[in-house]
Design an enzyme around this catalytic site. Structure first.
Site, short mmCIF file in Angstrom:
data_model
loop_
_atom_site.label_atom_id
_atom_site.label_comp_id
_atom_site.label_asym_id
_atom_site.label_seq_id
_atom_site.Cartn_x
_atom_site.Cartn_y
_atom_site.Cartn_z
N ASP A 1 0.84 -1.21 0.00
CA ASP A 1 0.00 0.00 0.00
C ASP A 1 0.88 1.26 0.00
O ASP A 1 1.70 1.44 0.89
CB ASP A 1 -0.88 -0.07 1.27
CG ASP A 1 -1.78 1.15 1.47
OD1 ASP A 1 -1.80 2.04 0.61
OD2 ASP A 1 -2.46 1.17 2.51
N HIS B 1 -4.36 4.41 6.46
CA HIS B 1 -3.17 3.97 5.73
C HIS B 1 -1.92 4.45 6.44
O HIS B 1 -1.83 5.61 6.84
CB HIS B 1 -3.18 4.54 4.30
CG HIS B 1 -4.39 4.15 3.51
ND1 HIS B 1 -4.44 3.01 2.74
CD2 HIS B 1 -5.61 4.73 3.40
CE1 HIS B 1 -5.63 2.93 2.17
NE2 HIS B 1 -6.36 3.96 2.55
ZN ZN Z 1 -7.87 0.75 -0.81
ZN ZN Z 2 -9.24 0.24 2.33
#
Ligand code: ZN
Ligand code: ZN
Length: 557
Positions: A197, A370
């Site tokens: 990510d 995130h």
């Molecule tokens: Zn995502």
């Molecule tokens: Zn997500």
């Protein structure tokens, strides 16, 4: 592709934010990880959803061993019903696997789409699924929705770990931090490839913990006099939980407003991810019967979405909730890039009503799901991959994620900055990009799915920006001469005062173009239409400095 080659083909999510989807291929077998969608950009007029182009899977449904979903967000799960519906014609649909919450959400989606012939299986982190040549294991991660997982896929070639969306939250609301021990074991056993990510690769430090939000929400609630309306992502079940706790402390009842908010909280409650004390929930229609200072409304609309609950409240258009002057509206979310304008507009309407508005700029009432730079480095250091391919980010963030990998000692030549459709091929000699495959966007337009050709989008853009002129010319079939006064119809054209004069000139141009064509012996209607289009468009541009759509229609009699 040579035998023994493992292929990792991203079909979406690289060079963009949204529609994450990856295909792993080994010895002719396929494994799909995620099937996400993207919401259309402002210029995609009339388009409702954007899916990854999944042509690569066409005709190969029988080779797909399974579809694994990392978590329940739309950018990972949302395209599933659309893609299954299309692939169904090609063969028996593959089973879908994932943790219980995303699978409950998948079932609910497939029900809505009346797709019944798919096996959906709950998988616990740590279980190993044997799917053809792929051994698949989910690893528990923390994110802004419960039951988020990374996916470790092992073949004879080695192990690939796709992180899914994650942060390293040390104090998550449900007390279940990411399984760092398992991640470290991946590293100790030798990880071949990490696909991670990149969303916050541009933010230094560590992301704040979700559980730090609760006290700030309480503080905000203490200062509120009238009703409190909190908007957040409907899937952010731990945030909803914290709002419920804060409301409970202050003796306020809670109403859930907005279809997806009610749906997600119901699913979350049934799986034990959220706990709402008995008697605390109000039905939306009961809100008006309670004193303002006894109510918290949790609603959808944090992104300014046109039909969302908050947006409708802000425009006095909600059937159950009428906002009052003195109400406090709390945005416990930040706008996703692209939604800033709609959010700003909603906020302005709220001020007009007399509401107090609190956003994440005013107080720490939102935490990203995130991880920031240091968390990305921690992931790299735990898993010690031989190769790295940054996922889930625009090109800038992919680049920055690559730099972080180099910073922790991964050689530059082992960092692969990819793009949608570009497969990474891994064999005994190493890793390299292969020849590009088809990848791009598939549009959903209402309930139809398909390639809306660029020309259709361009037409919609022109129509929405500058309107349309329709000019009807009637000509004699024999000699091509004009036999009736041309008709001019216009819609949505921002018109100046001298409209009559322009209409006269347009008619005059039609007459002269027809005369010129007749003189040159041009009788074909489509050629004449083309000539009319060019002459009329030039005139309109000269006068209005705009380019409305010009549609000449030639009728032969
Ligand atoms: Zn995502
Ligand atoms: Zn997500």
């Amino acid at each position: 592709m040579a035998a023994g080659t493992l292929r990792v083909l991203p079909l979406g999510g690289l060079g963009e934010i949204g529609k994450n989807m990856t295909v792993l291929e080994y010895e002719g077998h396929l494994l799909v990880v995620d099937a996400g969608l993207r919401f259309p950009a402002a210029e995609m007029v009339g388009i409702d959803l954007v899916l990854p182009d999944f042509s690569y899977l066409r005709g190969r449904v029988d080779d797909i061993e399974g579809i694994v979903i990392t978590h329940g967000h739309e950018d990972h799960l949302g395209a599933l019903p659309w893609i299954l519906r299309e692939l169904r014609a090609d063969g028996e649909l593959p089973p879908v696997f994932g943790a219980p919450l995303p699978m409950a959400m998948a079932r609910s989606k497939l029900d809505e789409h009346r797709i019944k012939d798919v096996e959906i299986e709950d998988v616990k982190p740590g279980e190993v699924l044997e799917l053809g040549p792929f051994d698949v294991e989910l690893i528990h991660m923390t994110h802004s929705i419960p039951d988020s997982t990374g996916v470790a896929v092992t073949t004879d070639r080695g192990t690939v770990f796709i992180t899914g969306d994650y942060k390293f939250d040390q104090t998550p609301v449900d007390g279940r931090p990411a399984d760092v021990a398992r991640l470290a074991k991946l590293g100790a056993d030798g990880l071949l490839l990490l696909c991670g990510d990149s969303t916050n690769a541009d933010r230094p430090g560590f992301s704040p913990s979700e559980s730090g939000i609760g006290p700030h929400l309480e503080q905000a609630f203490l200062n509120a006099r009238g009703r409190i309306i909190v908007t957040c992502f409907a899937s952010n079940i731990h945030r909803v939980q914290q709002v419920v706790h804060a409301a409970d402390k202050l003796g306020r009842k809670v109403a859930l407003v907005g279809r997806s908010m009610r749906k997600n909280v119901n699913i979350g409650r049934s799986l034990g991810h959220i706990d709402v004390p008995d008697g605390m929930l109000l039905q939306p229609r009961e809100i008006e019967q309670f004193p303002d200072e006894k109510v918290v409304v949790i609603c959808t609309g944090s992104q300014g979405e046109p039909l969302s609950a908050l947006r409708r409240m802000a425009f006095h258009d909600h059937p159950q909730v009428e906002l009052h002057s003195g109400d406090t509206v709390v945005f416990s979310a930040t706008p996703v890039p692209g939604n800033e304008r709609a959010v700003a507009e909603t906020i302005d309407r709220l001020y007009h009503i007399g509401c107090r508005v609190l956003t994440a700029r005013d107080a720490p009432i939102h935490a990203s799901g995130h991880g920031y730079e240091e968390e990305l480095k921690l992931m790299l250091n735990l898993t010690r991959p031989r190769y790295v391919m940054p996922f889930h980010g625009d090109f800038k963030r992919i680049e920055l994620h690559g730099k972080l990998a180099e910073a922790v000692g991964i050689p530059e030549e082992n960092v692969f900055k990819g793009q949608n459709g570009l497969p990474l091929e891994l064999d005994e000699r190493g890793a390299r990009f292969g020849a590009p495959e088809r990848a791009g966007m598939v549009f959903v337009d209402g309930v139809e799915i398909g390639d809306v050709a660029d020309v259709a989008l361009r037409d919609r853009r022109m129509l929405s920006a500058d309107g349309i002129f329709v000019v009807v010319a009637t000509v004699n079939e024999q000699d091509g001469s004009s036999v009736a006064e041309p008709e001019v119809i216009f819609r949505g054209v921002p018109f100046p005062d001298e409209a009559e004069e322009l209409l006269d000139d347009l008619r005059g141009t039609v007459e002269s173009t027809i005369a010129r064509a007749a003189k040159d012996g041009i009788h074909e209607a489509d050629v004449l239409q083309g000539m009319l289009h060019d002459d009329l468009a030039a005139l309109v541009y000269q006068r209005l400095k705009r380019r409305p759509m010009v549609l000449p229609v030639v009728v032969e009699v």
